[in-house]
Design an enzyme around this catalytic site. Structure first.
Site, PDB file in Angstrom:
ATOM      1  CB  THR A  19      -8.388  59.788  60.385  1.00 22.09           C
ATOM      2  OG1 THR A  19      -7.559  60.555  59.515  1.00 22.09           O
ATOM      3  CG2 THR A  19      -8.512  60.510  61.710  1.00 22.09           C
ATOM      4  CB  SER A  66      -7.978  56.662  52.203  1.00 19.22           C
ATOM      5  OG  SER A  66      -8.483  57.969  52.272  1.00 19.22           O
ATOM      6  CB  THR A  99     -12.491  61.035  55.673  1.00 19.39           C
ATOM      7  OG1 THR A  99     -11.314  61.837  55.821  1.00 19.39           O
ATOM      8  CG2 THR A  99     -12.996  60.579  57.024  1.00 19.39           C
TER       9      THR A  99
HETATM   10  C1  SIN Z   1      -7.199  59.142  55.201  1.00 22.14           C
HETATM   11  O1  SIN Z   1      -8.019  59.437  54.322  1.00 22.14           O
HETATM   12  O2  SIN Z   1      -6.721  58.011  55.308  1.00 22.14           O
HETATM   13  C2  SIN Z   1      -6.703  60.181  56.148  1.00 22.14           C
HETATM   14  C3  SIN Z   1      -7.714  61.206  56.469  1.00 22.14           C
HETATM   15  C4  SIN Z   1      -8.921  60.684  57.181  1.00 22.14           C
HETATM   16  O3  SIN Z   1      -9.178  59.489  57.316  1.00 22.14           O
HETATM   17  O4  SIN Z   1      -9.706  61.556  57.655  1.00 22.14           O
END
Ligand code: SIN
Length: 362
Positions: A19, A66, A99
């Site tokens: 994100t 991720s 995240t």
């Molecule tokens: C991810 O984990 O790539 C998408 C969600 C985020 O980064 O908050």
């Protein structure tokens, strides 16, 4: 400790997506965006005056959400970070990441990276295109921590919303809050406000240069390591390097009415290890327990963790773990227990004693 001492530290920012690199059609949209849409170089442009805090290089390694993180990418990332930190002119590495699986990647790197130089991971809850995006400040704080001598020798760190966490202890604890990370059992290692970086304590478990886990060690080095004497109680140095795919380790959960179907399917598919996210302190429904006991009898490594999210799963020794051939995860979450089990198995550790030794040490 400030990061404004001269000469400025050289920090390489490695992008993997998430994100923090997400883009939405409008600035008011904070859901339904595409994660990993923007290059890491563009994330740096959103941080005013970043070059007054560090000499920055950037490098894309991936552009993914991720949730799609793979063990192959973990291996590539660890290898790349080792190569960057081996450069005399590089003082630290920052990794931008999604995240959702950040805590897993962080712990993998914590076990594998072979440098005392800072490796700091960061992320964001709002996409880069959003009003009040949290990525730029998180990135600035991560760069400042990575450039701080105080961050040396602490293993992989996660900097998020002004707090500094150990990779071993941190977890995503909110699906939507901007303050989405915590170290539930221990609290953070420290915090950062502008130039002020304070560490309150050290993580005690062995990490990075102090673990016996290695990526792609040449055969001659491995032979030397294997023949070196180890002191009583010490984890045996891995007799071979992790130079291929990691073993198959999956997670099953215990809950009311659970069956053993998933465990039996995993065993039939050739799983090398199974982590069970037990109830409470690691208790397991009797049906699942029977399946896991049979799995252990067939040579599958079984680790008992808890689905609770904080606290410990104690090794209950003769009462049942020893009899059933189970390992207990201690304070590791099921997700991090899976990471350690994969790394330990890939490094040649086998049997309850060796594996329990790893869980008690790292
Ligand atoms: C991810 O984990 O790539 C998408 C969600 C985020 O980064 O908050």
């Amino acid at each position: 400790m400030t990061s404004s001492t001269f000469p400025l530290p050289r920090i390489v920012v490695v992008g993997t997506g998430g994100t923090i690199a997400g883009a939405a059609p409008t600035a008011t949209q904070t859901t339904g965006y595409q994660a990993g849409a923007l290059p890491v170089s563009q994330l740096l442009e959103a941080v005013p005056g970043l070059d007054t805090f560090a000499r920055i290089e950037s490098e894309p390694v991936a552009s993914i959400d991720s949730k799609d993180m793979s063990t192959a990418l973990w291996l590539a990332l660890a290898q790349r970070i080792d190569a960057l930190l081996a450069r005399d002119d590089v003082d630290g590495v920052v990794v931008t990441h999604g995240t959702d699986t950040l805590e897993e990647t962080a712990y993998f790197l914590h076990l594998l990276v072979k440098s005392p130089k800072p490796v700091v991971m960061t992320a964001a809850m709002r996409p880069a295109t959003a009003i009040s995006a949290d990525g730029p400040l998180n990135l600035l704080q991560a760069v400042r921590v990575a450039g701080s001598p105080a961050a040396h020798g602490r293993g992989v760190l996660v900097v998020f919303a002004g707090r500094i966490h150990s990779a071993r202890e941190v977890a995503k604890t909110s699906t939507f809050s901007i303050d989405a990370f915590a170290s539930p059992e221990t609290g953070p290692l420290g915090w950062i406000h502008d130039a002020q970086i304070e560490f309150e304590r050290r993580g005690e478990r062995l990490h990075t240069v102090a673990t016996p886990f290695r990526l792609g060690v040449r055969e001659a080095d491995a032979a030397r390591a294997a023949s070196s004497a180890s002191s009583p109680g010490e984890i045996q140095v891995a007799p071979y390097a992790i130079d291929g795919a990691l073993p198959d380790v999956d997670i099953v959960t215990s809950y009311a009415g659970v069956t053993r179907i998933a465990v039996d399917a995993l065993v039939a598919s050739g799983a090398n290890g199974i982590v069970v996210a037990g109830t409470g302190g690691g208790s397991i429904h009797h049906r699942l327990l029977a399946g896991l006991s049979d799995a252990a009898d067939q040579g599958v490594a079984v680790v008992r963790a808890s689905r609770v999210g904080a606290g410990h799963v104690l090794h209950n020794g003769a009462a049942s773990d020893d009899r059933l051939g189970f390992v207990s995860a201690g304070s590791l979450s099921p997700f991090k227990a899976r990471v350690l089990l994969m790394v330990a198995l890939a490094s040649g550790l086998r049997g309850v004693d060796e594996l329990q030794g790893a869980f008690d040490t790292f």
